[in-house]
Design an enzyme around this catalytic site. Structure first.
Site, PDB file in Angstrom:
ATOM      1  CG  HIS A 164      -1.638  -1.254   1.390  1.00 18.79           C
ATOM      2  ND1 HIS A 164      -3.032  -1.619   0.844  1.00 18.79           N
ATOM      3  CD2 HIS A 164      -1.223  -2.526   2.159  1.00 18.79           C
ATOM      4  CE1 HIS A 164      -3.190  -2.688   1.157  1.00 18.79           C
ATOM      5  NE2 HIS A 164      -2.266  -3.303   2.276  1.00 18.79           N
ATOM      6  CB  SER A 285      13.356  22.802 -14.764  1.00 18.12           C
ATOM      7  OG  SER A 285      12.579  23.902 -14.975  1.00 18.12           O
ATOM      8  CE  LYS A 291      11.920  19.459 -10.719  1.00 21.12           C
ATOM      9  NZ  LYS A 291      10.603  19.782 -11.422  1.00 21.12           N
ATOM     10  CD  GLU A 298       9.246  12.468 -15.474  1.00 26.26           C
ATOM     11  OE1 GLU A 298       8.218  13.088 -15.014  1.00 26.26           O
ATOM     12  OE2 GLU A 298      10.310  12.941 -15.659  1.00 26.26           O
ATOM     13  CE1 TYR A 325      -4.706  -9.211 -46.675  1.00 30.92           C
ATOM     14  CE2 TYR A 325      -6.015  -8.300 -48.272  1.00 30.92           C
ATOM     15  CZ  TYR A 325      -4.944  -7.939 -47.329  1.00 30.92           C
ATOM     16  OH  TYR A 325      -4.344  -6.739 -47.439  1.00 30.92           O
TER      17      TYR A 325
HETATM   18  N1  ARG Z   1      -0.495  -4.187 -48.513  1.00 30.25           N
HETATM   19  C1  ARG Z   1      -1.450  -5.339 -48.315  1.00 30.25           C
HETATM   20  C2  ARG Z   1      -1.523  -5.667 -46.992  1.00 30.25           C
HETATM   21  O1  ARG Z   1      -0.789  -5.112 -46.224  1.00 30.25           O
HETATM   22  C3  ARG Z   1      -0.729  -6.433 -49.281  1.00 30.25           C
HETATM   23  C4  ARG Z   1      -1.795  -7.559 -49.542  1.00 30.25           C
HETATM   24  C5  ARG Z   1      -2.723  -7.033 -50.404  1.00 30.25           C
HETATM   25  N2  ARG Z   1      -3.563  -8.084 -50.985  1.00 30.25           N
HETATM   26  C6  ARG Z   1      -4.661  -7.583 -51.649  1.00 30.25           C
HETATM   27  N3  ARG Z   1      -5.352  -8.544 -52.004  1.00 30.25           N
HETATM   28  N4  ARG Z   1      -5.235  -6.478 -51.784  1.00 30.25           N
HETATM   29  O2  ARG Z   1      -2.354  -6.319 -46.692  1.00 30.25           O
END
Ligand code: ARG
Length: 466
Positions: A164, A285, A291, A298, A325
């Site tokens: 504490h 400072s 200081k 920090e 993706y």
């Molecule tokens: N610059 C893109 C990324 O970072 C690469 C992959 C892009 N792929 C696509 N199908 N547009 O993800």
């Protein structure tokens, strides 16, 4: 034959488009301004991919040697700053491929056979992070070595231990420093763990489904130092959990560095005055001549916030994405790059600072004597004499009350006063009431006794070198 140069746009994928990309959209969707840091890994991946295509009979040996020659030149141009990055080529991958094709002609266009930017970028980030973790861990080792050295130096330096933030019991400064080392040892093992879990090669996953060419995924995985190819193409191109895991380990590390920073800041204040930081790590400072500010700790405390923020950004980035993706994933880079830089530089700063920090044993001692820090030792003493712990607690509470009213520490009460409270007390009581007696008594693994601190430091050093 139509090529991207004949189409309406200058983009590599321009074939099916009938108008050029809006200039702002180009800027907005482009990533080369930050993903150029992946260039080295992108080229490394391309070399391995090309070697595999040639070994699999998909690329001629002549094309392969052109590709190697071209990639080396591209690499040199990037290193020297001569490379001309183009926003219309969107990202690091297409900038490199376009320049390669400019240098070596058709062989450059064949490099992308059997791969996609999706597996390419997933590979690049893994290669980048694997190397980044290695250099972060080497700073971590430097810092931990400094902590262990200092722990040995201050193995018997008594300071107040707090709960504490109130003086609780005396501890040794070496013990305190080894507590920091333990925190960092776990951080280091989290980093190692995440590095080995991400060490699988996505190359060959192509856009999402794999490729119809007869490729050898084991060959690229081995060439790039991965454990094996990844198992599932959809997962390989989409998940960034490894980046999240790294950022999580980085955020926890920064949280620990921030706690260390907080203590150093408190300790350098005039009110505590426990340690001295060398001038070269501090600033003054502009208005107050007296200081000397602990700016490095920090800043590290402050920087912990941004890495925590990156973790939240990445985990949020991922949560709504369907397989496979999605362009959202391009947003993974800036947080990851910044987390890498921040945790690396913070560790480096402390690795430099810790060995140069010196303790002020006299003020630590003075502070350790405030607030009856050996009261628990008196209770333990009574228990050893056969008094029940709860009764001992009560007796010592009364002793503390008397000491308070006399304006002295419980260790300074006279034997007579103590014996009035319990006839079990004899003059050996003063052995346990001293600060040294108190720390020396905690003589077991994990305890603060100087002997134990030295043994723990040795174990820590062995663990570090193993
Ligand atoms: N610059 C893109 C990324 O970072 C690469 C992959 C892009 N792929 C696509 N199908 N547009 O993800």
């Amino acid at each position: 034959m139509s090529s991207s140069l004949d189409s309406h746009t200058s983009q590599t994928w321009g074939g099916r488009f009938s108008e050029a990309t809006d200039a702002f959209v180009q800027e907005f969707t482009g990533s080369y301004s930050f993903d150029h840091v992946l260039a080295h890994y992108d080229i490394q991946g391309s070399r391995a991919h090309a070697d595999m295509l040639a070994a699999s009979g998909i690329l001629s040996n002549e094309d392969l040697s052109d590709i190697h020659r071209g990639l080396t030149q591209v690499e040199d141009e990037i290193a020297s700053g001569a490379f001309r990055w183009q926003v219309e080529l969107e990202d690091v991958h297409m900038n490199i491929e376009a320049r390669l094709t400019q240098l070596i002609g058709d062989a450059g266009k064949r490099l992308h056979t059997g791969r996609s930017r999706n597996d390419q970028v997933a590979t690049d980030i893994r290669l980048y992070l694997r190397a980044a973790i290695e250099s972060i861990r080497s700073q971590m080792t430097r810092l931990r070595t400094g902590l262990i050295d200092q722990a040995e130096r201050y193995a018997d330096t008594v300071m107040p231990g707090f709960t504490h933030l109130q003086v609780a019991q005396p501890v040794t400064f070496g013990h305190h420093l080894l507590a920091w080392n333990e925190m960092l040892a776990r951080d280091d093992s989290r980093l190692a763990d995440c590095s080995s879990r991400m060490n699988y090669c996505p190359l060959g996953s192509a856009a999402l489904a794999g490729t119809s060419y007869n490729i050898d995924r084991h060959m690229t995985a081995t060439a790039l130092g991965f454990q094996a190819p990844t198992e599932n193409s959809l997962d390989s191109v989409s998940d960034r959990d490894f980046a999240i895991e790294f950022t999580s380990a980085a955020a926890i590390t920064m949280m620990h560095l921030s706690r260390m920073a907080e203590e150093m800041i408190i300790w350098t204040s005039a009110q505590f005055d426990f340690v001295d930081l060398p001038d070269r790590f501090c600033t003054g400072s502009s208005i107050m001549p007296q200081k000397k500010n602990p700016d490095v700790p920090e800043l590290i405390r402050g920087k912990a916030g941004r890495v925590q923020g990156h973790l939240v950004a990445l985990i949020t980035l991922m949560k709504g994405q369907p397989l496979a993706y999605n362009k959202d994933n391009q947003e993974d880079k800036e947080p990851v790059f910044d987390a890498v830089r921040t945790v690396h530089d913070s560790l480096l700063a402390f690795a430099d600072l810790i060995p140069a920090m010196s303790a002020k044993p006299a003020s630590m001692r003075r502070a350790a004597s405030l607030g009856h820090p050996t009261a628990t030792d008196l209770a333990d003493y009574l228990v050893r004499k056969g008094v029940a712990f709860r009764d001992a607690h009560e007796i010592v509470g009364t002793a503390v009350g008397i000491a308070e009213s006399e304006g002295v520490d419980v260790a300074e009460l006279s034997l007579e006063t103590l014996q009035n409270l319990s006839t079990d007390i004899t003059d050996d009581v003063f052995d346990v009431l001293t600060l040294e007696g108190s720390v020396a008594a905690r003589d077991h693994i994990g305890g603060t006794a100087p002997k134990q601190v030295l043994a723990a430091a040795k174990r820590a050093r062995d663990a570090l070198n193993s």
